[in-house]
Design a protein around this motif. Structure first.
Motif, PDB file in Angstrom:
ATOM      1  N   SER A  42       0.717  -1.263   0.007  1.00 24.79           N
ATOM      2  CA  SER A  42       0.085  -0.162   0.110  1.00 24.79           C
ATOM      3  C   SER A  42       0.852   1.507   0.106  1.00 24.79           C
ATOM      4  O   SER A  42       0.444   2.345  -0.386  1.00 24.79           O
ATOM      5  CB  SER A  42      -1.000   0.042   1.141  1.00 24.79           C
ATOM      6  N   LEU A  43       2.172   0.976   0.425  1.00 22.13           N
ATOM      7  CA  LEU A  43       3.103   2.352   0.406  1.00 22.13           C
ATOM      8  C   LEU A  43       3.750   2.598  -0.695  1.00 22.13           C
ATOM      9  O   LEU A  43       4.253   3.495  -1.019  1.00 22.13           O
ATOM     10  CB  LEU A  43       4.101   2.125   1.713  1.00 22.13           C
ATOM     11  N   LEU A  44       4.190   1.474  -1.471  1.00 18.98           N
ATOM     12  CA  LEU A  44       4.870   1.527  -2.660  1.00 18.98           C
ATOM     13  C   LEU A  44       4.174   1.577  -3.827  1.00 18.98           C
ATOM     14  O   LEU A  44       3.480   0.886  -4.371  1.00 18.98           O
ATOM     15  CB  LEU A  44       5.604   0.243  -2.979  1.00 18.98           C
ATOM     16  N   PRO A  45       4.079   2.872  -4.567  1.00 18.51           N
ATOM     17  CA  PRO A  45       3.498   3.141  -5.790  1.00 18.51           C
ATOM     18  C   PRO A  45       3.960   2.584  -6.910  1.00 18.51           C
ATOM     19  O   PRO A  45       5.073   2.036  -7.021  1.00 18.51           O
ATOM     20  CB  PRO A  45       3.517   4.929  -6.113  1.00 18.51           C
ATOM     21  N   ASP A  46       3.220   2.120  -7.804  1.00 22.25           N
ATOM     22  CA  ASP A  46       3.467   1.603  -9.135  1.00 22.25           C
ATOM     23  C   ASP A  46       4.627   2.381  -9.844  1.00 22.25           C
ATOM     24  O   ASP A  46       4.804   3.616  -9.499  1.00 22.25           O
ATOM     25  CB  ASP A  46       2.470   1.588 -10.433  1.00 22.25           C
ATOM     26  N   GLY A  47       5.482   1.831 -10.639  1.00 22.00           N
ATOM     27  CA  GLY A  47       6.564   2.518 -11.126  1.00 22.00           C
ATOM     28  C   GLY A  47       7.868   1.609 -11.060  1.00 22.00           C
ATOM     29  O   GLY A  47       8.018   0.316 -10.812  1.00 22.00           O
ATOM     30  N   MET A  48       8.916   2.245 -11.865  1.00 21.66           N
ATOM     31  CA  MET A  48      10.248   1.702 -11.744  1.00 21.66           C
ATOM     32  C   MET A  48      11.204   2.250 -10.719  1.00 21.66           C
ATOM     33  O   MET A  48      11.162   3.292 -10.471  1.00 21.66           O
ATOM     34  CB  MET A  48      11.046   1.792 -13.051  1.00 21.66           C
ATOM     35  N   TYR A  49      11.847   1.319 -10.162  1.00 22.74           N
ATOM     36  CA  TYR A  49      12.810   1.926  -8.937  1.00 22.74           C
ATOM     37  C   TYR A  49      14.267   1.532  -9.196  1.00 22.74           C
ATOM     38  O   TYR A  49      14.550   0.323  -9.716  1.00 22.74           O
ATOM     39  CB  TYR A  49      12.211   1.071  -7.754  1.00 22.74           C
ATOM     40  N   THR A  50      15.063   2.183  -9.039  1.00 26.89           N
ATOM     41  CA  THR A  50      16.346   2.297  -9.458  1.00 26.89           C
ATOM     42  C   THR A  50      17.261   2.104  -8.148  1.00 26.89           C
ATOM     43  O   THR A  50      17.217   2.817  -7.203  1.00 26.89           O
ATOM     44  CB  THR A  50      17.014   3.574 -10.277  1.00 26.89           C
ATOM     45  N   PHE A  51      18.135   0.856  -8.169  1.00 26.15           N
ATOM     46  CA  PHE A  51      18.938   0.889  -6.776  1.00 26.15           C
ATOM     47  C   PHE A  51      20.177   0.714  -7.295  1.00 26.15           C
ATOM     48  O   PHE A  51      20.991  -0.024  -8.057  1.00 26.15           O
ATOM     49  CB  PHE A  51      18.639  -0.671  -6.395  1.00 26.15           C
ATOM     50  N   PRO A  52      21.008   1.855  -6.936  1.00 26.59           N
ATOM     51  CA  PRO A  52      22.566   1.875  -7.060  1.00 26.59           C
ATOM     52  C   PRO A  52      23.234   0.845  -6.465  1.00 26.59           C
ATOM     53  O   PRO A  52      22.989   0.701  -5.309  1.00 26.59           O
ATOM     54  CB  PRO A  52      22.884   3.376  -6.725  1.00 26.59           C
ATOM     55  N   ILE A  53      24.189   0.226  -7.165  1.00 31.75           N
ATOM     56  CA  ILE A  53      25.028  -0.901  -6.465  1.00 31.75           C
ATOM     57  C   ILE A  53      26.560  -0.391  -6.758  1.00 31.75           C
ATOM     58  O   ILE A  53      26.878  -0.192  -8.013  1.00 31.75           O
ATOM     59  CB  ILE A  53      24.583  -2.191  -7.071  1.00 31.75           C
ATOM     60  N   VAL A  54      27.279  -0.669  -5.820  1.00 28.92           N
ATOM     61  CA  VAL A  54      28.853  -0.310  -5.933  1.00 28.92           C
ATOM     62  C   VAL A  54      29.530  -1.575  -5.640  1.00 28.92           C
ATOM     63  O   VAL A  54      29.396  -2.072  -4.317  1.00 28.92           O
ATOM     64  CB  VAL A  54      29.235   0.804  -5.055  1.00 28.92           C
ATOM     65  N   ALA A  55      30.201  -2.078  -6.359  1.00 29.81           N
ATOM     66  CA  ALA A  55      31.012  -3.487  -6.073  1.00 29.81           C
ATOM     67  C   ALA A  55      32.571  -2.990  -5.921  1.00 29.81           C
ATOM     68  O   ALA A  55      33.160  -2.261  -6.835  1.00 29.81           O
ATOM     69  CB  ALA A  55      31.004  -4.535  -7.073  1.00 29.81           C
ATOM     70  N   THR A  56      33.246  -3.431  -4.926  1.00 28.07           N
ATOM     71  CA  THR A  56      34.438  -2.966  -4.683  1.00 28.07           C
ATOM     72  C   THR A  56      35.440  -4.230  -4.875  1.00 28.07           C
ATOM     73  O   THR A  56      35.106  -5.240  -3.932  1.00 28.07           O
ATOM     74  CB  THR A  56      34.756  -2.351  -3.295  1.00 28.07           C
ATOM     75  N   ALA A  57      36.446  -4.203  -5.634  1.00 30.69           N
ATOM     76  CA  ALA A  57      37.280  -5.193  -5.705  1.00 30.69           C
ATOM     77  C   ALA A  57      38.685  -4.765  -4.841  1.00 30.69           C
ATOM     78  O   ALA A  57      39.213  -3.614  -5.424  1.00 30.69           O
ATOM     79  CB  ALA A  57      37.618  -5.967  -6.662  1.00 30.69           C
ATOM     80  N   ARG A  58      39.391  -5.525  -4.111  1.00 31.88           N
ATOM     81  CA  ARG A  58      40.563  -5.410  -3.525  1.00 31.88           C
ATOM     82  C   ARG A  58      41.714  -6.486  -3.784  1.00 31.88           C
ATOM     83  O   ARG A  58      41.163  -7.654  -3.577  1.00 31.88           O
ATOM     84  CB  ARG A  58      40.533  -4.827  -2.007  1.00 31.88           C
ATOM     85  N   TRP A  59      42.814  -6.241  -4.199  1.00 30.69           N
ATOM     86  CA  TRP A  59      43.679  -7.138  -4.211  1.00 30.69           C
ATOM     87  C   TRP A  59      45.078  -6.933  -4.078  1.00 30.69           C
ATOM     88  O   TRP A  59      45.208  -5.778  -4.099  1.00 30.69           O
ATOM     89  CB  TRP A  59      43.451  -7.737  -5.789  1.00 30.69           C
ATOM     90  N   ALA A  60      45.899  -7.758  -3.662  1.00 29.10           N
ATOM     91  CA  ALA A  60      47.219  -7.469  -3.667  1.00 29.10           C
ATOM     92  C   ALA A  60      48.121  -8.627  -4.293  1.00 29.10           C
ATOM     93  O   ALA A  60      47.586  -9.469  -4.472  1.00 29.10           O
ATOM     94  CB  ALA A  60      47.639  -7.394  -2.060  1.00 29.10           C
ATOM     95  N   THR A  61      49.269  -8.177  -4.527  1.00 26.47           N
ATOM     96  CA  THR A  61      50.364  -9.194  -5.098  1.00 26.47           C
ATOM     97  C   THR A  61      51.341  -9.653  -4.300  1.00 26.47           C
ATOM     98  O   THR A  61      51.742  -8.693  -3.330  1.00 26.47           O
ATOM     99  CB  THR A  61      50.937  -8.647  -6.465  1.00 26.47           C
ATOM    100  N   ARG A  62      51.802 -10.797  -3.877  1.00 23.30           N
ATOM    101  CA  ARG A  62      52.962 -11.239  -3.108  1.00 23.30           C
ATOM    102  C   ARG A  62      54.062 -10.622  -3.996  1.00 23.30           C
ATOM    103  O   ARG A  62      54.585 -10.986  -5.016  1.00 23.30           O
ATOM    104  CB  ARG A  62      52.818 -12.733  -2.958  1.00 23.30           C
ATOM    105  N   ARG A  63      55.111 -10.164  -2.793  1.00 23.65           N
ATOM    106  CA  ARG A  63      56.479  -9.740  -3.633  1.00 23.65           C
ATOM    107  C   ARG A  63      57.384 -10.974  -3.126  1.00 23.65           C
ATOM    108  O   ARG A  63      57.552 -11.718  -2.608  1.00 23.65           O
ATOM    109  CB  ARG A  63      56.833  -8.724  -2.576  1.00 23.65           C
TER     110      ARG A  63
END
Length: 65
Positions: free
Chosen positions: A44-65
């Protein structure tokens, strides 16, 4: 250490948003009558329509010396 962000948007219609809400564990674990009452209220609270959800994916990596 290296890091990179990838931004993305997920676009969903009202029915998809409500299905997603129903699948969230704290909603899904409710007794059936409470879950249905909550979903009715959310619907009852959510009207008809399209909803956009922003998503951020963070990748972290390191290399062994």
């Amino acid at each position: 250490m290296c890091s990179s962000d990838l931004q993305h948007e997920q676009v969903q219609g009202r029915d998809s948003v409500l299905r997603f809400m129903r699948s969230i564990s704290y909603v899904a674990k409710l007794p059936v009558d409470e879950r249905e009452a909550l979903m009715d209220e959310l619907g009852s609270l959510l009207p008809d329509g399209m909803y956009t959800f922003p998503i951020v994916a963070t990748a972290r990596w390191a290399t062994r010396r």
